[in-house]
Design a protein around this motif. Sequence first.
Motif, mmCIF file in Angstrom:
data_model
loop_
_atom_site.group_PDB
_atom_site.id
_atom_site.type_symbol
_atom_site.label_atom_id
_atom_site.label_comp_id
_atom_site.label_asym_id
_atom_site.label_seq_id
_atom_site.Cartn_x
_atom_site.Cartn_y
_atom_site.Cartn_z
ATOM 1 N N ARG A 21 -9.523 12.742 -8.611
ATOM 2 C CA ARG A 21 -9.631 13.932 -7.758
ATOM 3 C C ARG A 21 -10.142 13.559 -6.370
ATOM 4 N N LEU A 22 -11.091 12.627 -6.299
ATOM 5 C CA LEU A 22 -11.594 12.180 -4.996
ATOM 6 C C LEU A 22 -10.505 11.467 -4.209
ATOM 7 N N ARG A 23 -9.715 10.620 -4.886
ATOM 8 C CA ARG A 23 -8.612 9.938 -4.192
ATOM 9 C C ARG A 23 -7.601 10.954 -3.677
ATOM 10 N N GLU A 24 -7.317 11.977 -4.460
ATOM 11 C CA GLU A 24 -6.357 13.003 -4.049
ATOM 12 C C GLU A 24 -6.884 13.833 -2.880
ATOM 13 N N SER A 25 -8.204 13.948 -2.762
ATOM 14 C CA SER A 25 -8.776 14.783 -1.700
ATOM 15 C C SER A 25 -8.654 14.128 -0.326
ATOM 16 N N ALA A 26 -8.434 12.815 -0.291
ATOM 17 C CA ALA A 26 -8.288 12.096 0.980
ATOM 18 C C ALA A 26 -7.297 10.963 0.778
ATOM 19 N N PRO A 27 -6.001 11.276 0.734
ATOM 20 C CA PRO A 27 -5.005 10.228 0.509
ATOM 21 C C PRO A 27 -5.045 9.185 1.624
ATOM 22 N N PRO A 28 -4.557 7.969 1.327
ATOM 23 C CA PRO A 28 -4.700 6.866 2.282
ATOM 24 C C PRO A 28 -3.750 6.906 3.471
ATOM 25 N N GLY A 29 -2.969 7.960 3.616
ATOM 26 C CA GLY A 29 -2.037 8.033 4.740
ATOM 27 C C GLY A 29 -0.926 7.015 4.594
ATOM 28 N N ASP A 30 -0.750 6.189 5.600
ATOM 29 C CA ASP A 30 0.326 5.196 5.587
ATOM 30 C C ASP A 30 -0.051 3.916 4.859
ATOM 31 N N LEU A 31 -1.264 3.822 4.369
ATOM 32 C CA LEU A 31 -1.703 2.615 3.677
ATOM 33 C C LEU A 31 -1.302 2.657 2.202
ATOM 34 N N THR A 32 -1.019 1.483 1.661
ATOM 35 C CA THR A 32 -0.774 1.382 0.218
ATOM 36 C C THR A 32 -2.128 1.243 -0.479
ATOM 37 N N TRP A 33 -2.151 1.481 -1.780
ATOM 38 C CA TRP A 33 -3.410 1.336 -2.507
ATOM 39 C C TRP A 33 -3.901 -0.112 -2.494
ATOM 40 N N PRO A 34 -3.036 -1.122 -2.593
ATOM 41 C CA PRO A 34 -3.538 -2.496 -2.444
ATOM 42 C C PRO A 34 -4.191 -2.741 -1.079
ATOM 43 N N GLN A 35 -3.637 -2.170 -0.020
ATOM 44 C CA GLN A 35 -4.241 -2.316 1.302
ATOM 45 C C GLN A 35 -5.614 -1.639 1.334
ATOM 46 N N VAL A 36 -5.707 -0.464 0.738
ATOM 47 C CA VAL A 36 -6.983 0.253 0.682
ATOM 48 C C VAL A 36 -8.013 -0.579 -0.074
ATOM 49 N N SER A 37 -7.581 -1.183 -1.160
ATOM 50 C CA SER A 37 -8.482 -2.014 -1.960
ATOM 51 C C SER A 37 -9.006 -3.198 -1.152
ATOM 52 N N VAL A 38 -8.131 -3.876 -0.421
ATOM 53 C CA VAL A 38 -8.540 -5.012 0.409
ATOM 54 C C VAL A 38 -9.533 -4.561 1.477
ATOM 55 N N LEU A 39 -9.243 -3.453 2.131
ATOM 56 C CA LEU A 39 -10.168 -2.951 3.152
ATOM 57 C C LEU A 39 -11.525 -2.631 2.531
ATOM 58 N N GLY A 40 -11.518 -2.090 1.332
ATOM 59 C CA GLY A 40 -12.769 -1.802 0.637
ATOM 60 C C GLY A 40 -13.605 -3.052 0.431
ATOM 61 N N TYR A 41 -12.976 -4.139 -0.023
ATOM 62 C CA TYR A 41 -13.701 -5.403 -0.193
ATOM 63 C C TYR A 41 -14.292 -5.880 1.128
ATOM 64 N N LEU A 98 -13.020 0.709 10.517
ATOM 65 C CA LEU A 98 -14.278 1.344 10.130
ATOM 66 C C LEU A 98 -14.264 2.841 10.424
ATOM 67 N N THR A 99 -13.634 3.219 11.540
ATOM 68 C CA THR A 99 -13.507 4.639 11.887
ATOM 69 C C THR A 99 -12.631 5.359 10.876
ATOM 70 N N LEU A 100 -11.515 4.744 10.503
ATOM 71 C CA LEU A 100 -10.606 5.319 9.515
ATOM 72 C C LEU A 100 -11.301 5.505 8.173
ATOM 73 N N ILE A 101 -12.029 4.498 7.738
ATOM 74 C CA ILE A 101 -12.716 4.567 6.451
ATOM 75 C C ILE A 101 -13.819 5.623 6.481
ATOM 76 N N ALA A 102 -14.555 5.704 7.576
ATOM 77 C CA ALA A 102 -15.604 6.720 7.692
ATOM 78 C C ALA A 102 -15.016 8.122 7.604
ATOM 79 N N ALA A 103 -13.875 8.340 8.244
ATOM 80 C CA ALA A 103 -13.226 9.653 8.193
ATOM 81 C C ALA A 103 -12.751 9.959 6.781
ATOM 82 N N ASN A 104 -12.210 8.957 6.097
ATOM 83 C CA ASN A 104 -11.739 9.146 4.728
ATOM 84 C C ASN A 104 -12.910 9.470 3.802
ATOM 85 N N ARG A 105 -14.008 8.749 3.953
ATOM 86 C CA ARG A 105 -15.193 9.012 3.123
ATOM 87 C C ARG A 105 -15.737 10.409 3.392
ATOM 88 N N ALA A 106 -15.725 10.817 4.640
ATOM 89 C CA ALA A 106 -16.227 12.153 4.988
ATOM 90 C C ALA A 106 -15.381 13.236 4.320
#
Length: 141
Positions: A21-41, A98-106
């Motif tokens: 549900r949290l992932r659905e509330s802020a989809p990654p936009g043009d990023l793939t989930w593997p890209q999101v995972s790498v950015l998270g690391y 970092l700006t993109l991730i902060a907005a997604n977390r918000a």
Amino acid sequence: MSDLNSAAATLRSVNGKLARRLRESAPPGDLTWPQVSVLGYLVRDGAMTVTELAGLEGVRSQSMGATVASLQAQGLVKGEADPLDGRKTRYLPTESCLTLIAANRAKRDDWLLQSMATTLNSAEQQILLAAIPLLQRIADQ
């Protein structure tokens, strides 16, 4: 022990559903989930090489190289020489990332706050607040 077994299974299931549900509330936009995972690391753990990232994700270095290259092309990661071995490149997130991730977390935080405020009454909110340190201890072990 049976109650604890049941609670463990239920908590695992609820945790998975909440994560979806949290992932659905802020989809990654043009990023793939593997890209999101790498950015998270990179954001959580700091600069890493392609080989280190590949090991964490359980993929070949060539595959991870393509993922990192696509993130670099989007301006979300930048490479710098490894201070211990200049032949290696370590990748780290850019300010744009970092700006993109902060907005997604918000967005995810806002969804969760709104859900807690509208779904739970005051007494239930207090129970949830009291349970958070217990869940944190389990997650941190």
